[in-house]
Design a protein around this motif. Sequence first.
Motif, PDB file in Angstrom:
ATOM      1  N   GLY A  12       0.813  -1.226   0.000  1.00 19.76           N
ATOM      2  CA  GLY A  12       0.000   0.000   0.000  1.00 19.76           C
ATOM      3  C   GLY A  12       0.838   1.264   0.000  1.00 19.76           C
ATOM      4  N   SER A  14       1.128   3.596  -2.281  1.00 19.17           N
ATOM      5  CA  SER A  14       0.720   4.706  -3.153  1.00 19.17           C
ATOM      6  C   SER A  14       0.429   5.975  -2.359  1.00 19.17           C
ATOM      7  N   GLY A  16      -0.396   7.787   1.981  1.00 22.34           N
ATOM      8  CA  GLY A  16      -0.529   7.622   3.428  1.00 22.34           C
ATOM      9  C   GLY A  16       0.678   7.013   4.125  1.00 22.34           C
ATOM     10  N   GLY A  18       1.969   3.994   4.051  1.00 18.80           N
ATOM     11  CA  GLY A  18       2.864   3.187   3.204  1.00 18.80           C
ATOM     12  C   GLY A  18       3.836   4.072   2.450  1.00 18.80           C
ATOM     13  N   ARG A  37      -0.730  -0.895  -5.997  1.00 26.10           N
ATOM     14  CA  ARG A  37      -1.546  -1.316  -7.149  1.00 26.10           C
ATOM     15  C   ARG A  37      -1.184  -0.444  -8.345  1.00 26.10           C
ATOM     16  N   LEU A  62       1.375  -4.682  -6.570  1.00 23.97           N
ATOM     17  CA  LEU A  62       0.785  -5.688  -5.681  1.00 23.97           C
ATOM     18  C   LEU A  62      -0.595  -5.243  -5.229  1.00 23.97           C
ATOM     19  N   ASP A  63      -1.583  -5.972  -5.743  1.00 23.62           N
ATOM     20  CA  ASP A  63      -2.931  -5.899  -5.184  1.00 23.62           C
ATOM     21  C   ASP A  63      -2.981  -7.070  -4.208  1.00 23.62           C
ATOM     22  N   THR A  65      -5.115  -8.659  -2.784  1.00 22.69           N
ATOM     23  CA  THR A  65      -6.157  -9.678  -2.944  1.00 22.69           C
ATOM     24  C   THR A  65      -5.819 -10.649  -4.083  1.00 22.69           C
ATOM     25  N   ASN A  90       0.455  -3.062   5.318  1.00 21.96           N
ATOM     26  CA  ASN A  90      -0.158  -1.746   5.586  1.00 21.96           C
ATOM     27  C   ASN A  90      -1.413  -1.512   4.747  1.00 21.96           C
ATOM     28  N   ILE A 113      -9.363  -7.623   1.630  1.00 25.03           N
ATOM     29  CA  ILE A 113      -8.281  -6.618   1.590  1.00 25.03           C
ATOM     30  C   ILE A 113      -7.567  -6.545   2.940  1.00 25.03           C
ATOM     31  N   PRO A 184      -2.605   2.510  14.904  1.00 22.64           N
ATOM     32  CA  PRO A 184      -2.640   3.972  14.815  1.00 22.64           C
ATOM     33  C   PRO A 184      -4.023   4.496  15.178  1.00 22.64           C
ATOM     34  N   GLY A 185      -4.033   5.696  15.718  1.00 19.55           N
ATOM     35  CA  GLY A 185      -5.283   6.445  15.826  1.00 19.55           C
ATOM     36  C   GLY A 185      -5.446   7.238  14.544  1.00 19.55           C
ATOM     37  N   GLY A 190      -5.056   9.853   3.078  1.00 19.72           N
ATOM     38  CA  GLY A 190      -6.222   9.831   2.192  1.00 19.72           C
ATOM     39  C   GLY A 190      -7.308   8.876   2.671  1.00 19.72           C
TER      40      GLY A 190
HETATM   41  N1  LIG Z   1      -5.240   7.165   8.477  1.00 19.81           N
HETATM   42  C1  LIG Z   1      -5.752   6.743   9.612  1.00 19.81           C
HETATM   43  O1  LIG Z   1      -6.313   7.534  10.360  1.00 19.81           O
HETATM   44  C2  LIG Z   1      -5.636   5.277  10.014  1.00 19.81           C
HETATM   45  C3  LIG Z   1      -5.870   4.955  11.350  1.00 19.81           C
HETATM   46  C4  LIG Z   1      -5.771   3.631  11.755  1.00 19.81           C
HETATM   47  C5  LIG Z   1      -5.402   2.650  10.842  1.00 19.81           C
HETATM   48  N2  LIG Z   1      -5.173   2.978   9.550  1.00 19.81           N
HETATM   49  C6  LIG Z   1      -4.727   1.887   8.658  1.00 19.81           C
HETATM   50  O2  LIG Z   1      -3.517   2.283   8.047  1.00 19.81           O
HETATM   51  C7  LIG Z   1      -3.364   1.600   6.812  1.00 19.81           C
HETATM   52  C8  LIG Z   1      -2.941   2.602   5.751  1.00 19.81           C
HETATM   53  O3  LIG Z   1      -3.946   3.557   5.601  1.00 19.81           O
HETATM   54  P1  LIG Z   1      -3.639   5.095   5.280  1.00 19.81           P
HETATM   55  O4  LIG Z   1      -4.168   5.880   6.405  1.00 19.81           O
HETATM   56  O5  LIG Z   1      -2.253   5.272   4.852  1.00 19.81           O
HETATM   57  O6  LIG Z   1      -4.693   5.318   4.083  1.00 19.81           O
HETATM   58  P2  LIG Z   1      -4.491   5.557   2.507  1.00 19.81           P
HETATM   59  O7  LIG Z   1      -3.703   6.794   2.288  1.00 19.81           O
HETATM   60  O8  LIG Z   1      -5.844   5.461   1.923  1.00 19.81           O
HETATM   61  O9  LIG Z   1      -3.608   4.311   2.058  1.00 19.81           O
HETATM   62  C9  LIG Z   1      -4.145   3.023   1.923  1.00 19.81           C
HETATM   63  C10 LIG Z   1      -3.253   2.249   1.005  1.00 19.81           C
HETATM   64  O10 LIG Z   1      -3.766   0.910   0.906  1.00 19.81           O
HETATM   65  C11 LIG Z   1      -3.800   0.587  -0.476  1.00 19.81           C
HETATM   66  N3  LIG Z   1      -4.737  -0.475  -0.815  1.00 19.81           N
HETATM   67  C12 LIG Z   1      -6.081  -0.516  -0.656  1.00 19.81           C
HETATM   68  N4  LIG Z   1      -6.557  -1.678  -1.137  1.00 19.81           N
HETATM   69  C13 LIG Z   1      -5.489  -2.380  -1.612  1.00 19.81           C
HETATM   70  C14 LIG Z   1      -5.316  -3.639  -2.232  1.00 19.81           C
HETATM   71  N5  LIG Z   1      -6.355  -4.461  -2.479  1.00 19.81           N
HETATM   72  N6  LIG Z   1      -4.070  -4.035  -2.566  1.00 19.81           N
HETATM   73  C15 LIG Z   1      -3.011  -3.241  -2.329  1.00 19.81           C
HETATM   74  N7  LIG Z   1      -3.097  -2.020  -1.777  1.00 19.81           N
HETATM   75  C16 LIG Z   1      -4.333  -1.604  -1.417  1.00 19.81           C
HETATM   76  C17 LIG Z   1      -4.140   1.893  -1.180  1.00 19.81           C
HETATM   77  O11 LIG Z   1      -3.809   1.751  -2.539  1.00 19.81           O
HETATM   78  P3  LIG Z   1      -4.646   2.436  -3.744  1.00 19.81           P
HETATM   79  O12 LIG Z   1      -4.066   3.809  -3.903  1.00 19.81           O
HETATM   80  O13 LIG Z   1      -4.371   1.540  -4.894  1.00 19.81           O
HETATM   81  O14 LIG Z   1      -6.090   2.439  -3.334  1.00 19.81           O
HETATM   82  C18 LIG Z   1      -3.221   2.825  -0.407  1.00 19.81           C
HETATM   83  O15 LIG Z   1      -1.914   2.732  -0.880  1.00 19.81           O
HETATM   84  C19 LIG Z   1      -4.697   0.911   6.543  1.00 19.81           C
HETATM   85  O16 LIG Z   1      -4.559  -0.466   6.830  1.00 19.81           O
HETATM   86  C20 LIG Z   1      -5.659   1.564   7.514  1.00 19.81           C
HETATM   87  O17 LIG Z   1      -6.678   0.682   7.903  1.00 19.81           O
HETATM   88  C21 LIG Z   1      -5.276   4.273   9.106  1.00 19.81           C
END
Ligand SMILES: NC(=O)c1ccc[n+]([C@@H]2O[C@H](COP(=O)([O-])OP(=O)(O)OC[C@H]3O[C@@H](n4cnc5c(N)ncnc54)[C@H](OP(=O)(O)O)[C@@H]3O)[C@@H](O)[C@H]2O)c1
Length: 297
Positions: A12, A14, A16, A18, A37, A62-63, A65, A90, A113, A184-185, A190
């Motif tokens: 992940g 792309s 946030g 990751g 992805r 890498l998707d 799923t 992530n 996912i 994380p909180g 995004g």
């Molecule tokens: N931000 C928060 O407040 C928060 C708090 C607690 C936990 N989290 C967790 O932190 C992790 C990262 O989230 P983030 O906050 O960084 O959000 P984000 O910016 O939306 O990033 C999510 C990442 O996951 C990828 N992803 C989604 N579905 C996927 C798939 N099938 N295969 C591969 N990649 C996939 C997205 O890729 P695409 O660009 O291709 O969609 C994106 O790169 C998540 O697991 C989320 O549950 C976030």
Amino acid sequence: MARDVRVVLVTGCSSGFGRATVPAFLENGWHVLATLRGAAERGPALVAEGERHPGRLLVVSLDVTRDDQRRAAVAAARARWGRLDCVVSNAGQALWGALEDVTPQELRAQMEINFLGAALLVRDALPLLRAAGGRIILISSLFGRAGFPLSSAYCASKFALEGFGAAIREELRPHGVQVAVVEPGRHRTGFAGRAAWGERSASARSPYAAQSAALAELTRAVAASPGPPAVRVASAVVALAERRRMPARVRVGRDTRLAHLMRRCLPERLADALWAVACARALRPHTERRAPAEVTS
Ligand SMILES: NC(=O)c1ccc[n+]([C@@H]2O[C@H](COP(=O)([O-])OP(=O)(O)OC[C@H]3O[C@@H](n4cnc5c(N)ncnc54)[C@H](OP(=O)(O)O)[C@@H]3O)[C@@H](O)[C@H]2O)c1
């Protein structure tokens, strides 16, 4: 391959956490297999990240799923560096909506996912991780420990990840592989903007229409408000990967630490009652709230 080479695979990348984790690992001397992805179209921006670290960044599609792509990503680490020391799972997405408003397909996709994608990637990577005495870092959430209304699919996927992490932590201990979960909180990524909603959540006929409207309003307010930057989580992940002994769990953010403290210090029934009040307040229509409460993830 030199013994001091350390290779990490991150999913992940792309955006946030990751995305922020890639330079954080590179700056700490790691070799990074950054996965996302659609690497052909979206990889070049990430490749620029590695220009200051020649030969230490590889970007692949890498998707999580997709069985073939998970296997290919692990094979890419083997082919390029002959080893894999750490997997950071992530990639994730949120599905909001009342259980009755979510279709069976949507519920399954959420588990695919957030839980199965992580579990099956770890499974594919284990031969290399065992050989390296490696580490597994699973990005969970505050919602991996506490249930929030209209988030049952997301909470279930993160609770599953927590249970999975706790079990493999003990299973892999005798094999020299360490496992940790990061909770994380709310952070500024995004994530809130990309959340999916159950197919029937928008229907005015849904018995949950008022709660859905309140949650939608809350997520908009949260997305628009400043929150801690993603780099906080990225730094915590790298620090964790570098510890000699990883703790079972790391919490990043005031909200998640506070929720944990409440659970740890209060009798269970009192902690449950306070959480119920917080949930009800969070989903009260905006006009009834003095200040927007936070919905974390
Ligand atoms: N931000 C928060 O407040 C928060 C708090 C607690 C936990 N989290 C967790 O932190 C992790 C990262 O989230 P983030 O906050 O960084 O959000 P984000 O910016 O939306 O990033 C999510 C990442 O996951 C990828 N992803 C989604 N579905 C996927 C798939 N099938 N295969 C591969 N990649 C996939 C997205 O890729 P695409 O660009 O291709 O969609 C994106 O790169 C998540 O697991 C989320 O549950 C976030």
